[in-house]
Write an enzyme that holds these catalytic residues in place. Structure first.
Site, PDB file in Angstrom:
ATOM      1  N   HIS A   1       0.815  -1.222   0.000  1.00  0.00           N
ATOM      2  CA  HIS A   1       0.000   0.000   0.000  1.00  0.00           C
ATOM      3  C   HIS A   1       0.851   1.275   0.000  1.00  0.00           C
ATOM      4  CE1 HIS A   1       0.740  -0.291   4.348  1.00  0.00           C
ATOM      5  NE2 HIS A   1       0.379   0.988   4.450  1.00  0.00           N
ATOM      6  N   ASP A   2       1.991   1.245   0.641  1.00  0.00           N
ATOM      7  CA  ASP A   2       2.825   2.457   0.720  1.00  0.00           C
ATOM      8  C   ASP A   2       3.977   2.427  -0.274  1.00  0.00           C
ATOM      9  OD1 ASP A   2       1.523   4.068   2.506  1.00  0.00           O
ATOM     10  OD2 ASP A   2       2.624   3.374   4.273  1.00  0.00           O
TER      11      ASP A   2
ATOM     12  N   LYS B   1       5.708   5.514  -1.646  1.00  0.00           N
ATOM     13  CA  LYS B   1       6.575   6.379  -0.817  1.00  0.00           C
ATOM     14  C   LYS B   1       7.992   6.418  -1.366  1.00  0.00           C
ATOM     15  CE  LYS B   1       4.208   6.711   3.556  1.00  0.00           C
ATOM     16  NZ  LYS B   1       4.119   6.324   4.965  1.00  0.00           N
TER      17      LYS B   1
ATOM     18  N   HIS C   1      -5.961   5.545   1.472  1.00  0.00           N
ATOM     19  CA  HIS C   1      -6.185   6.819   2.191  1.00  0.00           C
ATOM     20  C   HIS C   1      -7.532   7.439   1.840  1.00  0.00           C
ATOM     21  CE1 HIS C   1      -2.481   7.215   4.377  1.00  0.00           C
ATOM     22  NE2 HIS C   1      -1.769   6.939   3.287  1.00  0.00           N
TER      23      HIS C   1
ATOM     24  N   ASP D   1      -4.122   0.308   8.667  1.00  0.00           N
ATOM     25  CA  ASP D   1      -3.039   1.279   8.438  1.00  0.00           C
ATOM     26  C   ASP D   1      -3.015   2.342   9.536  1.00  0.00           C
ATOM     27  OD1 ASP D   1      -0.959   2.587   7.089  1.00  0.00           O
ATOM     28  OD2 ASP D   1      -2.359   3.842   5.949  1.00  0.00           O
TER      29      ASP D   1
HETATM   30 FE   LIG Z   1      -0.046   5.405   3.119  1.00  0.00          FE
END
Ligand SMILES: [Fe+2]
Length: 499
Positions: A303-304, A307, A360, A388
């Site tokens: 999910h991240d 980044k 998000h 999360d």
């Molecule tokens: Fe995130």
């Protein structure tokens, strides 16, 4: 003489005239009734009648014999066609069934019918250990698998080593047979036919064995049929093994991708894995379908991933971000989608990039980056959102320590129906506290405190109630103190909780 002959054939006729032959009493009127159209002596007339009866009986007998021969021929024809009909069912199963276990079960069942034998078993070679394992073994009640070394005794091992067909008409008279297997299973082996299963390069991958042919030893025709079925099974096993290897490779690759993000910042290390574990706990409790659980697993893991496109000076900045920096951080959700959509996910996992990039989004539409609302947000992304935020609040960060658990709970509960899907939060609160604590404490390394077990029968909701001052019921004494000791362990002396 005529009547004597008729009597002599009576016993031989009986077996063909079951249920159709008239009894002597029934025949009597026909014998006794003289023909009115002839003026012959009674004895001659009687003899003629008897001859007529004998002739009729002979015709019926011939008819019955003919029918019996026809029936025998039909049976022979059926016996000849039985393997073909079995083969048809095997091919049909291959077209509709994908799972290897189910396919091999169909093949062994049909083989048993085709070869008229008592038992079939498929042994698969474990290339690492060098042992043969029963992938399918008929009649092994209470025994899940049998494992034998390839260099050991017995026909299956011998067949695998020699890569040649073994046909044994009398098992106990043959030195290649290992009677220990019978002692182990309680079965009595009489005849054996064992053929090797080879992969495309000619290497052994297992053996196909049938036992105890009905009515005699296995024939050369049986050998031909079993070799054909073994070749089909070998192809299926090879295909399934290749698929498992590809799946394992894909899984490890995706895990490694997720770890690259966690590795960038040691203080967020393990976040992706913990979010995945919390998400799966919620998903499993909500009875999410097995296939969707895999989508959930990989979406949570990655999910991240976006980044990777956010500058480190912003990601690692202690304290609060300014609005411009926050906008840059928010971009990671769209980066996650843009990067993951380039990966050739299988059809089963095709939803991963989209689900991962929606973590998000908020139920009231105030989230990012698409601003989706309610049901527009994929359900699995709503699960990840809960996991999360919970992990972010309960983890140590480079700019703060763990948030007080009462505050964490306040944020989670106040987010029901605006940030989070209420049902997902509610399910989370029903989970055993021990499961949640185990994931939470994995942040500190491998040494998970054993006292976590005392929370096994305490839901997260009940634990929060106790922490917020609810009076402990029987068996709940000391839970609050134990939790606080675990949750706050190892924090720096100057730690000041966020308000
Ligand atoms: Fe995130």
């Amino acid at each position: 003489m005529g009547s004597g002959k008729a009597r002599a054939t009576d016993s031989s006729k009986t077996k063909y005239l079951k249920g159709t032959r008239k009894t002597d009493t029934e025949l009597k009127p026909e014998i006794a009734a003289p023909s009115q159209s002839h003026c012959e002596s009674p004895d001659k007339e009687r003899e003629q009648n008897l001859r007529q009866i004998e002739s009729d009986l002979n015709k019926r007998e011939v008819g019955l014999i003919e029918r019996e021969i026809k029936s025998l021929r039909l049976q022979e024809e059926l016996d000849r066609l039985r393997p073909l009909s079995g083969l048809y069912r095997v091919v049909r199963a291959m077209a509709t069934e994908r799972r290897l276990d189910s396919l091999l079960e169909v093949i062994t069942r049909e083989t048993q019918m085709m070869l008229k034998c008592d038992r079939c078993s498929v042994w698969v070679l474990d290339a690492v250990s060098g042992d043969l394992w029963t992938q399918v073994a008929q009649g092994l009640v209470g025994h899940h698998t049998i494992q034998i070394p390839m260099n050991g005794k017995g026909t299956a091992s011998e067949c695998a080593r020699s890569k040649s067909v073994i046909n044994i008409p009398d098992a106990y008279a043959d030195p290649r047979f290992d009677s220990e297997v019978d002692k182990h299973t309680g079965y009595h082996t009489k005849t054996i036919l064992c053929v090797p299963m080879l992969d495309r390069s000619g290497s052994i991958i297992g053996v196909f064995q049938v036992l105890n042919k009905v009515g005699g030893p296995f024939t050369s025709e049986d050998e031909d049929w079993l070799q054909g079925l073994a070749a089909v099974s070998a192809g299926l096993i090879e295909q399934a093994q290749a698929y498992i290897e590809i799946e394992r490779f894909a899984e490890k690759t995706l895990e490694t991708l997720a770890q690259t993000i966690d590795k960038r910042d040691p203080l967020t290390a393990g976040h992706s894995m913990r979010v995945t574990k919390y998400s799966l706990l919620i998903g499993q409790t909500m009875a999410v379908h097995e296939n969707d659980l895999d989508v959930l697993r990989y979406s949570a893991l990655l999910h991240d991933y976006g980044k990777i496109g956010v500058p480190e000076n912003i990601l690692w900045k202690p304290g609060r971000l300014d609005p411009d920096e926050y906008e840059k951080v928010k971009k990671h959700a769209s980066y996650t989608y843009e990067l993951l959509i380039n990966l050739p996910f299988t059809k089963r996992l095709a939803a991963v990039p989209y689900v991962a990039s929606c973590h998000h989004e908020k139920i009231d539409g105030s989230g990012y980056y698409r601003g989706l609302k309610g049901d527009e947000i994929p359900f699995l992304a709503r699960v990840i959102a809960v996991a999360d935020v919970f992990d972010a609040l309960t983890s140590v960060r480079h700019y703060r320590n763990r948030m007080p658990i009462e505050k964490v709970s306040e944020i989670m509960l106040s987010g029901r129906d605006n940030h989070f899907e209420a049902a997902c939060v509610d399910i989370f609160y029903q989970l055993p506290s021990s499961n949640i604590l185990r994931i939470m404490e994995s942040e500190r390394g491998q040494n998970i405190p054993s006292e976590i077990d005392v929370f096994q029968d305490v839901s997260w909701r009940r634990l929060i109630e106790l922490l917020c001052g609810s009076h402990p019921k029987r068996g709940e004494d000391g839970l609050k103190e134990t939790f606080e000791r675990i949750y706050n362990a190892g924090l720096p002396a100057d730690y000041k909780p966020l308000d």
